[in-house]
Structure formats: structure tokens, C-alpha cells
Design a protein around this motif. Structure first.
Motif, PDB file in Angstrom:
ATOM      1  N   PHE A  61      -4.563  13.084  -8.443  1.00  0.00           N
ATOM      2  CA  PHE A  61      -4.288  12.290  -7.245  1.00  0.00           C
ATOM      3  C   PHE A  61      -3.542  11.006  -7.596  1.00  0.00           C
ATOM      4  O   PHE A  61      -2.526  10.671  -6.977  1.00  0.00           O
ATOM      5  CB  PHE A  61      -5.597  11.962  -6.515  1.00  0.00           C
ATOM      6  CG  PHE A  61      -5.419  11.019  -5.358  1.00  0.00           C
ATOM      7  CD1 PHE A  61      -5.113  11.512  -4.100  1.00  0.00           C
ATOM      8  CD2 PHE A  61      -5.542   9.645  -5.527  1.00  0.00           C
ATOM      9  CE1 PHE A  61      -4.928  10.643  -3.029  1.00  0.00           C
ATOM     10  CE2 PHE A  61      -5.361   8.778  -4.469  1.00  0.00           C
ATOM     11  CZ  PHE A  61      -5.054   9.279  -3.206  1.00  0.00           C
ATOM     12  N   PHE A  62      -4.041  10.292  -8.585  1.00  0.00           N
ATOM     13  CA  PHE A  62      -3.417   9.012  -8.914  1.00  0.00           C
ATOM     14  C   PHE A  62      -2.070   9.185  -9.615  1.00  0.00           C
ATOM     15  O   PHE A  62      -1.209   8.298  -9.532  1.00  0.00           O
ATOM     16  CB  PHE A  62      -4.375   8.146  -9.725  1.00  0.00           C
ATOM     17  CG  PHE A  62      -5.460   7.533  -8.885  1.00  0.00           C
ATOM     18  CD1 PHE A  62      -5.153   6.581  -7.928  1.00  0.00           C
ATOM     19  CD2 PHE A  62      -6.785   7.938  -9.028  1.00  0.00           C
ATOM     20  CE1 PHE A  62      -6.151   6.030  -7.127  1.00  0.00           C
ATOM     21  CE2 PHE A  62      -7.776   7.385  -8.233  1.00  0.00           C
ATOM     22  CZ  PHE A  62      -7.466   6.432  -7.282  1.00  0.00           C
ATOM     23  N   TRP A  75       0.057   9.549  -6.615  1.00  0.00           N
ATOM     24  CA  TRP A  75       0.112   8.243  -5.929  1.00  0.00           C
ATOM     25  C   TRP A  75       1.042   7.277  -6.665  1.00  0.00           C
ATOM     26  O   TRP A  75       1.843   6.571  -6.040  1.00  0.00           O
ATOM     27  CB  TRP A  75      -1.291   7.659  -5.834  1.00  0.00           C
ATOM     28  CG  TRP A  75      -1.374   6.421  -4.972  1.00  0.00           C
ATOM     29  CD1 TRP A  75      -1.277   5.120  -5.379  1.00  0.00           C
ATOM     30  CD2 TRP A  75      -1.557   6.393  -3.563  1.00  0.00           C
ATOM     31  NE1 TRP A  75      -1.395   4.283  -4.302  1.00  0.00           N
ATOM     32  CE2 TRP A  75      -1.565   5.046  -3.170  1.00  0.00           C
ATOM     33  CE3 TRP A  75      -1.723   7.392  -2.586  1.00  0.00           C
ATOM     34  CZ2 TRP A  75      -1.731   4.642  -1.845  1.00  0.00           C
ATOM     35  CZ3 TRP A  75      -1.883   6.987  -1.266  1.00  0.00           C
ATOM     36  CH2 TRP A  75      -1.885   5.634  -0.911  1.00  0.00           C
ATOM     37  N   GLU A  76       0.951   7.262  -7.978  1.00  0.00           N
ATOM     38  CA  GLU A  76       1.788   6.371  -8.770  1.00  0.00           C
ATOM     39  C   GLU A  76       3.260   6.752  -8.639  1.00  0.00           C
ATOM     40  O   GLU A  76       4.135   5.877  -8.543  1.00  0.00           O
ATOM     41  CB  GLU A  76       1.365   6.428 -10.240  1.00  0.00           C
ATOM     42  CG  GLU A  76       2.165   5.529 -11.177  1.00  0.00           C
ATOM     43  CD  GLU A  76       1.972   4.061 -10.885  1.00  0.00           C
ATOM     44  OE1 GLU A  76       2.874   3.275 -11.235  1.00  0.00           O
ATOM     45  OE2 GLU A  76       0.933   3.685 -10.302  1.00  0.00           O
ATOM     46  N   PHE A 100       4.082   5.636  -4.914  1.00  0.00           N
ATOM     47  CA  PHE A 100       3.899   4.247  -4.484  1.00  0.00           C
ATOM     48  C   PHE A 100       3.696   3.265  -5.636  1.00  0.00           C
ATOM     49  O   PHE A 100       3.209   2.157  -5.437  1.00  0.00           O
ATOM     50  CB  PHE A 100       2.688   4.146  -3.542  1.00  0.00           C
ATOM     51  CG  PHE A 100       2.691   5.163  -2.451  1.00  0.00           C
ATOM     52  CD1 PHE A 100       3.708   5.187  -1.515  1.00  0.00           C
ATOM     53  CD2 PHE A 100       1.692   6.110  -2.372  1.00  0.00           C
ATOM     54  CE1 PHE A 100       3.712   6.134  -0.506  1.00  0.00           C
ATOM     55  CE2 PHE A 100       1.684   7.064  -1.364  1.00  0.00           C
ATOM     56  CZ  PHE A 100       2.708   7.076  -0.423  1.00  0.00           C
ATOM     57  N   ARG A 110       5.161   7.198   4.346  1.00  0.00           N
ATOM     58  CA  ARG A 110       4.084   7.710   3.491  1.00  0.00           C
ATOM     59  C   ARG A 110       3.597   9.060   4.000  1.00  0.00           C
ATOM     60  O   ARG A 110       3.556   9.297   5.213  1.00  0.00           O
ATOM     61  CB  ARG A 110       2.915   6.734   3.466  1.00  0.00           C
ATOM     62  CG  ARG A 110       3.194   5.447   2.730  1.00  0.00           C
ATOM     63  CD  ARG A 110       1.923   4.692   2.461  1.00  0.00           C
ATOM     64  NE  ARG A 110       2.167   3.538   1.606  1.00  0.00           N
ATOM     65  CZ  ARG A 110       1.200   2.836   1.001  1.00  0.00           C
ATOM     66  NH1 ARG A 110      -0.069   3.197   1.162  1.00  0.00           N
ATOM     67  NH2 ARG A 110       1.493   1.813   0.250  1.00  0.00           N
ATOM     68  N   TYR A 151      -2.455  12.539   5.460  1.00  0.00           N
ATOM     69  CA  TYR A 151      -3.577  12.989   4.624  1.00  0.00           C
ATOM     70  C   TYR A 151      -3.380  14.417   4.114  1.00  0.00           C
ATOM     71  O   TYR A 151      -3.466  14.686   2.915  1.00  0.00           O
ATOM     72  CB  TYR A 151      -4.878  12.887   5.422  1.00  0.00           C
ATOM     73  CG  TYR A 151      -6.071  13.522   4.740  1.00  0.00           C
ATOM     74  CD1 TYR A 151      -6.641  12.947   3.603  1.00  0.00           C
ATOM     75  CD2 TYR A 151      -6.622  14.710   5.229  1.00  0.00           C
ATOM     76  CE1 TYR A 151      -7.730  13.526   2.979  1.00  0.00           C
ATOM     77  CE2 TYR A 151      -7.717  15.296   4.609  1.00  0.00           C
ATOM     78  CZ  TYR A 151      -8.259  14.704   3.489  1.00  0.00           C
ATOM     79  OH  TYR A 151      -9.335  15.281   2.868  1.00  0.00           O
ATOM     80  N   LEU A 172      -0.564  14.834   1.674  1.00  0.00           N
ATOM     81  CA  LEU A 172      -0.932  14.329   0.352  1.00  0.00           C
ATOM     82  C   LEU A 172      -1.837  15.321  -0.377  1.00  0.00           C
ATOM     83  O   LEU A 172      -1.693  15.534  -1.592  1.00  0.00           O
ATOM     84  CB  LEU A 172      -1.636  12.973   0.497  1.00  0.00           C
ATOM     85  CG  LEU A 172      -1.908  12.195  -0.790  1.00  0.00           C
ATOM     86  CD1 LEU A 172      -0.614  11.955  -1.561  1.00  0.00           C
ATOM     87  CD2 LEU A 172      -2.592  10.866  -0.469  1.00  0.00           C
TER      88      LEU A 172
END
Length: 316
Positions: free
Chosen positions: A30-31, A34-35, A38, A49, A52, A55
């Protein structure tokens, strides 16, 4: 495999070799996504963006790529044509399972509207397979297949009795689902394995059926040495909840055991009264003595230590 929705925790959506990835792995992927979206310097670039569910599927596909999986089963969220999962340009096989009156706010009030949306996953490069549908809906699927120019020019409609190897599967709806899955896997292998490649044996199918478990779907949980038995199912529309009720009636044994129905509906996108009436009709003759209606807090959080097998909507 990517599925939607999850029962308790988001990582249930992402399964590799049949098992959900663990919390640490899900958080890591997930991160990483995300990185990339964003991270430092990305905010200044602007852009919308992802929502939910968008993503969720991005994280799942990132996990599959990082894990080096050979094939992915990608389930839509609540539609097809405009679904967040429908960006794969060249799938090998596309499948439409039995249709129910669901997500009507997004897909339209009629079953033909829903069928139109669901068939939006058909692609020119892919084999199109569908479970047998109620009258008129197969016609919609075929029209959409022609519009999309699917492989072979038609939809292959599959019924439970078409596959001898799944003959003993119960309830009937699961027999139909198994038959569709078998046909889909065979089509995938034919398209990808090449001459002398793998084939799906009857032994493999039987082994898969015997070993299949899915929390919250036709799940029976016993406690206290069999003195207490929970029949758990997450059915949520008129078609599926009637099937779940009949599954309970067909499976429960006669006797003086107390029978309690625990019912909860967690979405306002369906007609609660209609859904419950369908369930009540299917439970005639079951001997239910008490009905408990539970509430749902959309802001509730779940502990990471909770078992994925804990029942939430059950018959006792």
C-alpha cells in the motif's frame, strides 16, 4: 486473486495461491503505491486522487507484480462497463456469473440494465463465458459480446449439469459456479499453455472443490463439540439471500435444537424489506424460533487480531 468486498479486513481482497496476504505485506505494498502516487514532489504535479476502490485494485495489482504471479483473477466491484477494475485491455478470459438485482443506484433499476453493465468486461481479444441467466438476460449478454467483438464471436453459456465432474456439489448455485470456473480455467489454459501444455484434469477439479473454503460464504462453524452450529452467509440481494435460506433449510437436521436467525444489512443501496422478505420466504419450514436484527456502525474499526473466519451474519 483480487476479490471484492472483504469480510473483515482489506487484505482479504488480495490472495496469492489461495491465501490472503498478511497485514505487513499489504501495508508494505500500500505505501509503495502511495509513495509513487503522492510522494515527495508528486503533490505539486496535481491530478485527481484515486477513490478507495481504485486504490484497492492498484495495491492488489502492484502486489501481484511484485510477487511474480503467473495468472490473475480480477473480480469487478459492482458493475463492469464503468467499473474501476475494467481497465485491462487484453484479458484472456472474461466471465459473468449469475446476475442478481444489486447496486441499482449505479447500474440501473432493471435486470437488463444490470446485464448490460456486467457485460462491459467483454473484450475483443478474450473468450466470453457466462453462467445461465434468467430469461432475456442471455440475449443482452450476447448482444454486448457482438458489440465488443469477443473471441469466437459468441458467449459460452454454462450450466451446472454441463460439467459431470461437479455433479455432486451443493447447493445448486455452487454447482453452477463450479462449472463456470472449470470452463473458464480450461479456456485460459487452451489460450496460454500452447501445444503440449497443461490441461485441467478431473482429479484437479475434485481436489480444488474439496479443499475450497471461503469465510462468510456457505460457511458452517461448530463450537462446543457440535452443540452449537452457526450457518454463515453474506448474501445481500434477493437472489443470493433466497439461496442462502434454502441452503440452511436443506442442511439442518430435525431435532429439538433451538434455531435463531441473526440478520443485518449494512448498505442502504438495497431494499431491506424486500431482501428480508425473500429470506423469510426461503426459511419456511425451517423452525426458526427467534429473529434478531443487528445494527451496523460504519465507523467501527476491526482489530488486526480478529480471525478471518469469525461469522457476522448467521443462522444458529
Amino acid at each position: 486473486m483480487y476479490t471484492s468486498p472483504h469480510l473483515l479486513v482489506p487484505q482479504e481482497r488480495v490472495r496469492i495461491s489461495g491465501a490472503a496476504i498478511d497485514e505487513r505485506g499489504f501495508a508494505g505494498y500500500f505505501f509503495e503505491v502511495w509513495e509513487r502516487l503522492f510522494g515527495a514532489g508528486k503533490a505539486a504535479e496535481g491530478g485527481e486522487r484515486p477513490r478507495y476502490l481504485q486504490l484497492c485494485v492498484l495495491v492488489a495489482l502492484h502486489a501481484f507484480i511484485r510477487e511474480g504471479v503467473g495468472a490473475v483473477v480480477l473480480e469487478t466491484h459492482h458493475g463492469g462497463e464503468y467499473d474501476a477494475t475494467n481497465f485491462v485491455a487484453a484479458p484472456v478470459v472474461t466471465v459473468v456469473t449469475p446476475l442478481g438485482r444489486d447496486h441499482v443506484r449505479q447500474l440501473g433499476p432493471g435486470m437488463r440494465d444490470i446485464a448490460w453493465h456486467k457485460a462491459g468486461i467483454f473484450k475483443a481479444s478474450a473468450v466470453a463465458i457466462a453462467a445461465a441467466q434468467e430469461e432475456g438476460l442471455e440475449e443482452v449478454l450476447r448482444a454486448r459480446a457482438a458489440e465488443k467483438g469477443v473471441e469466437g464471436g459468441e458467449v459460452r453459456v454454462v450450466r451446472g449439469e454441463d460439467e459431470e465432474v461437479v455433479k455432486g456439489v451443493k447447493p445448486e448455485v455452487q454447482r453452477g459456479n463450479c462449472a463456470v470456473a472449470v470452463v473458464a480455467v480450461r479456456a485460459f489454459l487452451e489460450r496460454t499453455a500452447g501445444e503440449g501444455g497443461k490441461v485441467l484434469s478431473d482429479e484437479s477439479v475434485r481436489s480444488g472443490i474439496e479443499g475450497f473454503k471461503w469465510p462468510g460464504r456457505f460457511q458452517v462453524v461448530e463450537r462446543g463439540g457440535g452443540r452449537e452450529r452457526w450457518w454463515c452467509d453474506g448474501a445481500h440481494n434477493e437472489m443470493s439471500i433466497g439461496v442462502a435460506g434454502r441452503w440452511f433449510v436443506d442442511g439442518v437436521k430435525e431435532g429439538d435444537r433451538a434455531r435463531v436467525l441473526l440478520f443485518s444489512q449494512i448498505s442502504d443501496s438495497r431494499d431491506t424489506e424486500t431482501v428480508f422478505r425473500c429470506l423469510a420466504e426461503s426459511l419456511k419450514g425451517s423452525g426458526v424460533q427467534l429473529v434478531i436484527f443487528s445494527t451496523y456502525d460504519p465507523d467501527q474499526t476491526f482489530s488486526s487480531s480478529m480471525s478471518l473466519g469469525n461469522p457476522s451474519i448467521s443462522l444458529l
